[in-house]
Design an enzyme around this catalytic site. Structure first.
Site, PDB file in Angstrom:
ATOM      1  N   ASP A   1      61.121  71.678  53.230  1.00  0.00           N
ATOM      2  CA  ASP A   1      60.111  71.962  52.213  1.00  0.00           C
ATOM      3  C   ASP A   1      59.247  70.727  51.998  1.00  0.00           C
ATOM      4  O   ASP A   1      59.666  69.601  52.297  1.00  0.00           O
ATOM      5  CB  ASP A   1      60.787  72.349  50.893  1.00  0.00           C
ATOM      6  CG  ASP A   1      59.939  73.277  50.037  1.00  0.00           C
ATOM      7  OD1 ASP A   1      58.715  73.067  49.971  1.00  0.00           O
ATOM      8  OD2 ASP A   1      60.507  74.199  49.414  1.00  0.00           O
TER       9      ASP A   1
ATOM     10  N   LYS B   1      50.985  88.806  54.068  1.00  0.00           N
ATOM     11  CA  LYS B   1      52.248  89.527  53.926  1.00  0.00           C
ATOM     12  C   LYS B   1      52.208  90.873  54.654  1.00  0.00           C
ATOM     13  O   LYS B   1      53.229  91.336  55.163  1.00  0.00           O
ATOM     14  CB  LYS B   1      52.581  89.714  52.451  1.00  0.00           C
ATOM     15  CG  LYS B   1      52.938  88.421  51.736  1.00  0.00           C
ATOM     16  CD  LYS B   1      54.102  87.687  52.399  1.00  0.00           C
ATOM     17  CE  LYS B   1      54.575  86.501  51.596  1.00  0.00           C
ATOM     18  NZ  LYS B   1      55.692  85.776  52.262  1.00  0.00           N
TER      19      LYS B   1
ATOM     20  N   GLY C   1      62.532  78.877  44.534  1.00  0.00           N
ATOM     21  CA  GLY C   1      63.476  79.795  43.902  1.00  0.00           C
ATOM     22  C   GLY C   1      64.204  80.699  44.871  1.00  0.00           C
ATOM     23  O   GLY C   1      65.440  80.783  44.860  1.00  0.00           O
TER      24      GLY C   1
ATOM     25  N   THR D   1      60.210  83.820  39.928  1.00  0.00           N
ATOM     26  CA  THR D   1      60.024  82.535  40.588  1.00  0.00           C
ATOM     27  C   THR D   1      58.800  81.855  39.995  1.00  0.00           C
ATOM     28  O   THR D   1      58.029  82.470  39.248  1.00  0.00           O
ATOM     29  CB  THR D   1      59.815  82.705  42.107  1.00  0.00           C
ATOM     30  OG1 THR D   1      58.610  83.444  42.323  1.00  0.00           O
ATOM     31  CG2 THR D   1      60.990  83.424  42.754  1.00  0.00           C
TER      32      THR D   1
ATOM     33  N   TYR E   1      47.027  86.218  50.359  1.00  0.00           N
ATOM     34  CA  TYR E   1      48.472  86.426  50.281  1.00  0.00           C
ATOM     35  C   TYR E   1      48.825  87.837  50.745  1.00  0.00           C
ATOM     36  O   TYR E   1      49.726  88.030  51.571  1.00  0.00           O
ATOM     37  CB  TYR E   1      48.941  86.196  48.848  1.00  0.00           C
ATOM     38  CG  TYR E   1      50.425  86.324  48.636  1.00  0.00           C
ATOM     39  CD1 TYR E   1      51.271  85.224  48.801  1.00  0.00           C
ATOM     40  CD2 TYR E   1      50.993  87.536  48.248  1.00  0.00           C
ATOM     41  CE1 TYR E   1      52.640  85.332  48.593  1.00  0.00           C
ATOM     42  CE2 TYR E   1      52.359  87.653  48.041  1.00  0.00           C
ATOM     43  CZ  TYR E   1      53.179  86.549  48.214  1.00  0.00           C
ATOM     44  OH  TYR E   1      54.536  86.680  48.011  1.00  0.00           O
TER      45      TYR E   1
ATOM     46  N   ASP F   1      55.874  70.317  56.230  1.00  0.00           N
ATOM     47  CA  ASP F   1      54.672  71.080  55.937  1.00  0.00           C
ATOM     48  C   ASP F   1      54.513  72.076  57.080  1.00  0.00           C
ATOM     49  O   ASP F   1      54.246  71.671  58.220  1.00  0.00           O
ATOM     50  CB  ASP F   1      53.455  70.161  55.841  1.00  0.00           C
ATOM     51  CG  ASP F   1      52.178  70.882  55.451  1.00  0.00           C
ATOM     52  OD1 ASP F   1      52.136  72.129  55.557  1.00  0.00           O
ATOM     53  OD2 ASP F   1      51.207  70.203  55.066  1.00  0.00           O
ATOM     54  N   VAL F   2      54.678  73.360  56.808  1.00  0.00           N
ATOM     55  CA  VAL F   2      54.660  74.357  57.881  1.00  0.00           C
ATOM     56  C   VAL F   2      53.272  74.530  58.487  1.00  0.00           C
ATOM     57  O   VAL F   2      53.120  75.219  59.509  1.00  0.00           O
ATOM     58  CB  VAL F   2      55.199  75.722  57.398  1.00  0.00           C
ATOM     59  CG1 VAL F   2      56.639  75.596  56.937  1.00  0.00           C
ATOM     60  CG2 VAL F   2      54.315  76.311  56.295  1.00  0.00           C
TER      61      VAL F   2
END
Length: 245
Positions: free
Chosen positions: A48, A154, A28, A185, A150, A65-66
């Site tokens: 992506d 962040k 998104g 999203t 997460y 794939d990061v």
């Protein structure tokens, strides 16, 4: 308008002809960024795991794939020129991130993946005097019992952004971050649908609404433009006033 003879010029907000790589580009926020940059004359590339749908068919897509060192390096080899790198790839798993394996995976995507991309594309950005835009979160500023990985990643993005801004300045590369607020999203869907959580957010949020991803895009375009040449090493909340309340 500048006064005649003042020597002042109007700020340059143009990103025309810039090449912009967006990890998580079919999601998104990533797709909203791609549309905004394209509308301003730039050329987005979407990287992506998830292939784009028909709504993004006009954009170049690169599978990525990061978490994969070799895949990131291979992508860097395929892209000849880059002006702007945006790391949007991400996920969260509510109530499961206390498990070390899940914690490790989430941090790898958001934080280590960011570093992989930055390292691989630093030479590209050095050649164009380009910029890196990282994506933080409201959780860059406070903790979360449900999504500790997460929130930790962040929070670390803020420090990484400062560190890379200092390290990459010698190459003429600027590094900044955007900390989105409560955005509509897929990653936020469960929170929006959970009445108690949603009520807590709305009580604090001055705008009293979840926002579409397109509302973030103007900040990304600005940070990539010549008008932002003095902005370096900062994380900008784009949150409707949430962290201020």
């Amino acid at each position: 308008m500048a006064a005649e003879g003042s020597g002042d010029a109007a700020p340059d907000f143009s990103v025309r002809d810039k090449v912009v790589l967006i990890s998580g580009g079919t999601g998104g926020i990533g797709l909203a960024f791609a549309r905004a940059f394209a509308a301003c004359g730039a050329t987005p590339i979407l990287a992506d795991l998830k292939p784009p749908g028909p709504e993004a068919a006009e954009f170049r897509y690169e599978p990525l794939d990061v978490r994969d060192d070799a895949a990131v390096e291979a992508l860097a080899a395929r892209i000849e020129r880059l002006d702007v790198l945006i790391h949007c790839a991400g996920r969260l798993i509510r109530h499961e991130e206390h498990r070390p394996d899940v914690f490790r995976d989430i941090v790898d995507i958001h934080l280590v993946g960011n570093m992989r991309l930055a390292t691989a594309f630093r030479p590209h950005l050095a050649r164009t005097q380009g910029c890196l835009i990282n994506i933080g979160s409201m959780y860059s500023y406070f903790g979360s019992a449900m999504i500790p990985a997460y929130a930790s990643a962040k929070t670390a993005i803020v420090g990484l952004t400062k560190s890379l801004a200092v390290a990459y300045a010698e190459d003429g590369i600027r590094v900044n971050a955007i900390a989105p607020g409560w955005i509509e999203t897929e990653i936020s869907r469960r929170g929006r649908e959970e009445p108690a959580f949603n009520e807590r957010v709305m009580q604090r949020l001055p705008t009293k609404r979840w926002s579409p991803p397109a509302e973030l895009a103007g900040t990304a375009v600005f940070l990539a433009s010549p008008a932002a040449t003095l902005i370096n090493g900062v994380t900008i909340p784009v949150d409707g006033g949430y962290v201020a309340s």
